[in-house]
Design a protein around this motif. Structure first.
Motif, PDB file in Angstrom:
ATOM      1  N   PRO A  99       0.816  -1.219   0.000  1.00  0.00           N
ATOM      2  CA  PRO A  99       0.000   0.000   0.000  1.00  0.00           C
ATOM      3  C   PRO A  99       0.840   1.255   0.000  1.00  0.00           C
ATOM      4  O   PRO A  99       2.026   1.236   0.353  1.00  0.00           O
ATOM      5  CB  PRO A  99      -0.800  -0.115   1.298  1.00  0.00           C
ATOM      6  CG  PRO A  99       0.125  -0.864   2.211  1.00  0.00           C
ATOM      7  CD  PRO A  99       0.886  -1.828   1.332  1.00  0.00           C
ATOM      8  N   TRP A 100       0.216   2.345  -0.403  1.00  0.00           N
ATOM      9  CA  TRP A 100       0.844   3.656  -0.300  1.00  0.00           C
ATOM     10  C   TRP A 100       0.602   4.201   1.096  1.00  0.00           C
ATOM     11  O   TRP A 100      -0.202   3.675   1.863  1.00  0.00           O
ATOM     12  CB  TRP A 100       0.281   4.573  -1.386  1.00  0.00           C
ATOM     13  CG  TRP A 100       0.821   5.979  -1.372  1.00  0.00           C
ATOM     14  CD1 TRP A 100       0.106   7.125  -1.322  1.00  0.00           C
ATOM     15  CD2 TRP A 100       2.186   6.375  -1.414  1.00  0.00           C
ATOM     16  NE1 TRP A 100       0.938   8.218  -1.327  1.00  0.00           N
ATOM     17  CE2 TRP A 100       2.232   7.786  -1.380  1.00  0.00           C
ATOM     18  CE3 TRP A 100       3.397   5.678  -1.458  1.00  0.00           C
ATOM     19  CZ2 TRP A 100       3.411   8.503  -1.386  1.00  0.00           C
ATOM     20  CZ3 TRP A 100       4.576   6.401  -1.471  1.00  0.00           C
ATOM     21  CH2 TRP A 100       4.580   7.786  -1.447  1.00  0.00           C
ATOM     22  N   CYS A 140      -2.105   5.424  -8.474  1.00  0.00           N
ATOM     23  CA  CYS A 140      -2.228   4.054  -8.988  1.00  0.00           C
ATOM     24  C   CYS A 140      -1.183   3.173  -8.313  1.00  0.00           C
ATOM     25  O   CYS A 140       0.020   3.427  -8.410  1.00  0.00           O
ATOM     26  CB  CYS A 140      -2.028   4.049 -10.503  1.00  0.00           C
ATOM     27  SG  CYS A 140      -1.985   2.398 -11.245  1.00  0.00           S
ATOM     28  N   LEU A 141      -1.650   2.140  -7.617  1.00  0.00           N
ATOM     29  CA  LEU A 141      -0.760   1.197  -6.945  1.00  0.00           C
ATOM     30  C   LEU A 141      -0.680  -0.085  -7.761  1.00  0.00           C
ATOM     31  O   LEU A 141      -1.716  -0.624  -8.177  1.00  0.00           O
ATOM     32  CB  LEU A 141      -1.303   0.837  -5.555  1.00  0.00           C
ATOM     33  CG  LEU A 141      -1.246   1.833  -4.410  1.00  0.00           C
ATOM     34  CD1 LEU A 141      -1.990   3.116  -4.711  1.00  0.00           C
ATOM     35  CD2 LEU A 141      -1.810   1.194  -3.139  1.00  0.00           C
ATOM     36  N   MET A 142       0.539  -0.593  -7.972  1.00  0.00           N
ATOM     37  CA  MET A 142       0.691  -1.895  -8.611  1.00  0.00           C
ATOM     38  C   MET A 142       1.712  -2.710  -7.838  1.00  0.00           C
ATOM     39  O   MET A 142       2.811  -2.229  -7.550  1.00  0.00           O
ATOM     40  CB  MET A 142       1.154  -1.772 -10.058  1.00  0.00           C
ATOM     41  CG  MET A 142       1.087  -3.118 -10.793  1.00  0.00           C
ATOM     42  SD  MET A 142       2.340  -3.354 -12.068  1.00  0.00           S
ATOM     43  CE  MET A 142       3.824  -3.535 -11.076  1.00  0.00           C
ATOM     44  N   THR A 143       1.338  -3.936  -7.474  1.00  0.00           N
ATOM     45  CA  THR A 143       2.253  -4.855  -6.798  1.00  0.00           C
ATOM     46  C   THR A 143       2.469  -6.070  -7.683  1.00  0.00           C
ATOM     47  O   THR A 143       1.505  -6.699  -8.136  1.00  0.00           O
ATOM     48  CB  THR A 143       1.690  -5.299  -5.438  1.00  0.00           C
ATOM     49  OG1 THR A 143       1.528  -4.160  -4.596  1.00  0.00           O
ATOM     50  CG2 THR A 143       2.635  -6.282  -4.763  1.00  0.00           C
ATOM     51  N   GLU A 157      11.046 -10.311  -3.599  1.00  0.00           N
ATOM     52  CA  GLU A 157       9.874 -11.178  -3.615  1.00  0.00           C
ATOM     53  C   GLU A 157       8.661 -10.455  -4.212  1.00  0.00           C
ATOM     54  O   GLU A 157       7.854 -11.054  -4.923  1.00  0.00           O
ATOM     55  CB  GLU A 157       9.561 -11.628  -2.188  1.00  0.00           C
ATOM     56  CG  GLU A 157      10.713 -12.397  -1.543  1.00  0.00           C
ATOM     57  CD  GLU A 157      10.810 -12.131  -0.049  1.00  0.00           C
ATOM     58  OE1 GLU A 157       9.759 -12.062   0.618  1.00  0.00           O
ATOM     59  OE2 GLU A 157      11.946 -11.978   0.443  1.00  0.00           O
ATOM     60  N   ARG A 158       8.541  -9.176  -3.871  1.00  0.00           N
ATOM     61  CA  ARG A 158       7.465  -8.340  -4.402  1.00  0.00           C
ATOM     62  C   ARG A 158       8.020  -6.957  -4.713  1.00  0.00           C
ATOM     63  O   ARG A 158       8.943  -6.484  -4.050  1.00  0.00           O
ATOM     64  CB  ARG A 158       6.315  -8.200  -3.400  1.00  0.00           C
ATOM     65  CG  ARG A 158       5.402  -9.396  -3.303  1.00  0.00           C
ATOM     66  CD  ARG A 158       4.319  -9.168  -2.268  1.00  0.00           C
ATOM     67  NE  ARG A 158       4.842  -9.194  -0.916  1.00  0.00           N
ATOM     68  CZ  ARG A 158       4.260  -8.659   0.138  1.00  0.00           C
ATOM     69  NH1 ARG A 158       3.117  -7.992  -0.015  1.00  0.00           N
ATOM     70  NH2 ARG A 158       4.789  -8.755   1.343  1.00  0.00           N
ATOM     71  N   VAL A 159       7.443  -6.332  -5.713  1.00  0.00           N
ATOM     72  CA  VAL A 159       7.817  -4.965  -6.090  1.00  0.00           C
ATOM     73  C   VAL A 159       6.555  -4.122  -6.173  1.00  0.00           C
ATOM     74  O   VAL A 159       5.552  -4.549  -6.764  1.00  0.00           O
ATOM     75  CB  VAL A 159       8.553  -4.936  -7.450  1.00  0.00           C
ATOM     76  CG1 VAL A 159       8.695  -3.498  -7.962  1.00  0.00           C
ATOM     77  CG2 VAL A 159       9.936  -5.575  -7.318  1.00  0.00           C
ATOM     78  N   GLY A 160       6.606  -2.953  -5.578  1.00  0.00           N
ATOM     79  CA  GLY A 160       5.495  -2.017  -5.659  1.00  0.00           C
ATOM     80  C   GLY A 160       5.887  -0.804  -6.483  1.00  0.00           C
ATOM     81  O   GLY A 160       6.938  -0.199  -6.238  1.00  0.00           O
ATOM     82  N   VAL A 161       5.082  -0.473  -7.483  1.00  0.00           N
ATOM     83  CA  VAL A 161       5.312   0.711  -8.307  1.00  0.00           C
ATOM     84  C   VAL A 161       4.137   1.658  -8.072  1.00  0.00           C
ATOM     85  O   VAL A 161       2.978   1.264  -8.249  1.00  0.00           O
ATOM     86  CB  VAL A 161       5.436   0.360  -9.800  1.00  0.00           C
ATOM     87  CG1 VAL A 161       5.655   1.628 -10.627  1.00  0.00           C
ATOM     88  CG2 VAL A 161       6.581  -0.622 -10.022  1.00  0.00           C
ATOM     89  N   PHE A 162       4.444   2.879  -7.683  1.00  0.00           N
ATOM     90  CA  PHE A 162       3.416   3.853  -7.322  1.00  0.00           C
ATOM     91  C   PHE A 162       3.507   5.045  -8.271  1.00  0.00           C
ATOM     92  O   PHE A 162       4.557   5.686  -8.378  1.00  0.00           O
ATOM     93  CB  PHE A 162       3.613   4.323  -5.880  1.00  0.00           C
ATOM     94  CG  PHE A 162       3.671   3.177  -4.897  1.00  0.00           C
ATOM     95  CD1 PHE A 162       2.519   2.727  -4.284  1.00  0.00           C
ATOM     96  CD2 PHE A 162       4.873   2.529  -4.628  1.00  0.00           C
ATOM     97  CE1 PHE A 162       2.553   1.665  -3.398  1.00  0.00           C
ATOM     98  CE2 PHE A 162       4.922   1.460  -3.742  1.00  0.00           C
ATOM     99  CZ  PHE A 162       3.762   1.023  -3.125  1.00  0.00           C
ATOM    100  N   SER A 205       8.800   0.548  -4.068  1.00  0.00           N
ATOM    101  CA  SER A 205       9.197  -0.220  -2.889  1.00  0.00           C
ATOM    102  C   SER A 205       9.414  -1.668  -3.303  1.00  0.00           C
ATOM    103  O   SER A 205       8.980  -2.100  -4.380  1.00  0.00           O
ATOM    104  CB  SER A 205       8.128  -0.137  -1.790  1.00  0.00           C
ATOM    105  OG  SER A 205       6.934  -0.794  -2.182  1.00  0.00           O
ATOM    106  N   ALA A 206      10.080  -2.424  -2.447  1.00  0.00           N
ATOM    107  CA  ALA A 206      10.317  -3.833  -2.730  1.00  0.00           C
ATOM    108  C   ALA A 206      10.472  -4.597  -1.429  1.00  0.00           C
ATOM    109  O   ALA A 206      10.958  -4.052  -0.426  1.00  0.00           O
ATOM    110  CB  ALA A 206      11.563  -4.013  -3.601  1.00  0.00           C
ATOM    111  N   VAL A 207      10.044  -5.850  -1.452  1.00  0.00           N
ATOM    112  CA  VAL A 207      10.261  -6.740  -0.318  1.00  0.00           C
ATOM    113  C   VAL A 207      11.417  -7.656  -0.683  1.00  0.00           C
ATOM    114  O   VAL A 207      11.317  -8.448  -1.629  1.00  0.00           O
ATOM    115  CB  VAL A 207       8.995  -7.562  -0.006  1.00  0.00           C
ATOM    116  CG1 VAL A 207       9.278  -8.553   1.132  1.00  0.00           C
ATOM    117  CG2 VAL A 207       7.847  -6.637   0.369  1.00  0.00           C
ATOM    118  N   VAL A 208      12.525  -7.509   0.049  1.00  0.00           N
ATOM    119  CA  VAL A 208      13.731  -8.304  -0.194  1.00  0.00           C
ATOM    120  C   VAL A 208      14.091  -9.020   1.103  1.00  0.00           C
ATOM    121  O   VAL A 208      14.225  -8.378   2.151  1.00  0.00           O
ATOM    122  CB  VAL A 208      14.906  -7.419  -0.652  1.00  0.00           C
ATOM    123  CG1 VAL A 208      16.146  -8.270  -0.927  1.00  0.00           C
ATOM    124  CG2 VAL A 208      14.529  -6.617  -1.890  1.00  0.00           C
TER     125      VAL A 208
END
Length: 360
Positions: free
Chosen positions: A140-141, A171-174, A227-232, A262-265
C-alpha cells in the motif's frame, strides 16, 4: 491526503497586513485568520485542519453556518480572507472547557472523536472504481503529512529533493515474483487491503497495461532479488482531475508518472530513495517519472516557494502547479511523523482555485 488529527497547539499570533480587526494565528507553518485580540502568542487553542468535516452543532457554535465548503457547508478548506490565506480553524470548543490544553498538546491528544470531526473522503468516479478482491499481499501507499503541520520532519540543511506533486489519481501496482501475479489498486481502495479486478474500462488497469508496468517490475524484481515490487504512480489527464497537464485520462495512453518504488527483499520492505528513483537507473529509464524541481539543503522558505507557480509536466506551463513533495536524498525514518521522512506542500493558488476536483 494527510491523516486527520484535531489537536491542541501553541500559537504564534501575527498581524494581518490588510485588516485592523483580524490577526493570523500560526500553527507550525499553517496560518489561520482569527479575530483580533482573541489570542496571544503563547496561548493554546484547538486546531482543526483542512479537509475536516464538522458536525452541525460545532459549526453553529463557531459561527460558521453557511461559511464552510461542500454541498452541506460542513467541510474545512483553505480560503483567502482579506488577501491572506487561511488554512484550518483555530478555536476553543465548549466541549473542551476546563481542559488543560498545554498538557494535551504535550501528549499529542487527538480531539477529533470527542468533537465529532471526521476526515473528508473524496468521491470515486466510475472509471476509478470497480469490482474488488481481498489483497493481503498488496504493497500500500502511505499518507503524506503536510510540511506546514510538521515543519521539523527534516533537519535544517539536510539534503532533500523536491518533486512536483501531480493532480491526478494514485495508482498502486504490486508484482509478485514467484507467481507473476499483478495487483492493481487505488490509494483509497488499497488502504482497505483490496485490489481491483482487471477491467479494460478501469483507469488504473489501463495505465498499468499501457505502460507495461508488470514487465518493468519483473525485471526490477530479478535485479533486486525481490519477492514483491510495488510501483506507485500518478495517473492524470482530462477526465481524471481538473488539472490535465495536456494529457487525456481517456486516451489509450493516459498520462502517467512514477513517484515511488518499494520492494520486499529477504522479507523486509524497502522504500527506494528519491535519488535512486530520479537517477532513472532503478527503472532503467523505462517509465516516466515525476519532475524533479530542486535539490539542496532543506530550508522551509525554499520549499514553500517551489510549491507555487506553474506545472512543469507538459513543458508548456499550461496551468498552476498543485505543489511539491519533499524527500531526503537518503531514505530514512522520521520520529516526528512516526514513519518515512516525506512531506508535501500544496500551493496557495491550487488550494483556492474554483471548480476544482479532488478525487482520490
Amino acid at each position: 491526503m494527510s491523516t486527520l488529527r484535531v489537536t491542541a497547539e501553541k500559537l504564534v499570533v501575527l498581524e494581518h497586513p490588510n485588516a485592523d480587526a483580524l490577526e493570523l494565528a500560526q500553527v507550525g507553518l499553517y496560518r489561520a485568520v482569527v479575530a483580533k485580540g482573541r489570542y496571544r502568542t503563547g496561548d493554546y487553542a484547538v486546531y482543526i485542519p483542512e479537509q475536516s468535516v464538522l458536525p452541525v452543532e460545532l459549526i453553529e457554535e463557531l459561527g460558521l453556518t453557511g461559511k464552510l465548503a461542500g454541498s452541506k457547508s460542513d467541510r474545512v478548506r483553505a480560503v483567502r480572507l482579506r488577501g491572506e490565506l487561511s488554512q484550518g480553524i483555530v478555536c476553543l470548543p465548549a466541549a473542551l472547557a476546563g481542559t488543560d490544553l498545554a498538557d494535551a498538546a504535550g501528549r499529542g491528544e487527538d480531539f477529533a472523536e470527542l468533537l465529532g470531526v471526521v476526515k473528508w473522503q473524496p468521491p470515486v468516479p466510475t472509471s476509478m472504481s470497480g469490482d474488488v478482491l481481498s489483497a493481503p499481499d498488496l504493497l500500500p501507499w502511505v499518507d503524506i503529512e503536510n510540511l506546514k503541520r510538521y515543519p521539523d520532519v527534516f533537519e535544517p540543511g539536510e539534503p532533500v529533493v523536491l518533486t512536483e506533486k501531480l493532480h491526478g489519481s494514485c495508482c498502486l501496482m504490486t508484482y509478485t515474483a514467484a507467481t507473476g501475479e499483478v495487483r492493481v489498486s487505488s490509494k483509497g481502495i488499497g488502504a482497505q487491503g483490496l485490489s481491483l479486478v482487471e477491467d479494460e474500462r478501469n483507469l488504473y488497469w489501463r495505465a498499468v497495461r499501457a505502460y507495461d508496468l508488470p514487465a518493468v517490475a519483473a525485471r526490477l524484481a530479478e535485479r533486486l532479488g525481490a519477492e514483491r515490487v510495488g510501483v506507485f504512480g500518478e495517473v492524470f489527464g482530462a477526465g481524471v482531475q481538473d488539472l490535465t497537464y495536456g494529457a487525456s485520462g481517456r486516451a489509450e495512453l493516459p498520462g502517467y508518472a512514477v513517484f515511488d518504488v518499494s520492494a520486499v527483499v529477504d522479507g523486509q520492505l524497502r522504500w527506494y530513495s528519491a535519488a535512486e528513483l530520479l537517477a532513472a537507473e532503478l527503472l532503467d529509464g523505462e517509465l516516466p517519472l515525476v519532475p524533479e524541481l530542486w535539490r539542496g539543503p532543506f530550508d522551509p522558505e525554499t520549499v514553500l516557494a517551489f510549491a507555487q507557480g506553474k506545472e512543469t509536466v507538459s513543458g508548456r506551463e499550461l496551468h498552476l502547479r498543485e505543489g511539491v513533495v519533499v524527500r531526503p536524498v537518503t531514505e530514512r525514518w522520521s520520529p516526528v511523523v512516526g514513519g518515512r521522512a516525506i512531506a508535501k506542500v500544496v500551493g496557495d493558488a491550487y488550494l483556492t482555485r474554483r471548480g476544482g476536483t479532488e478525487y482520490e
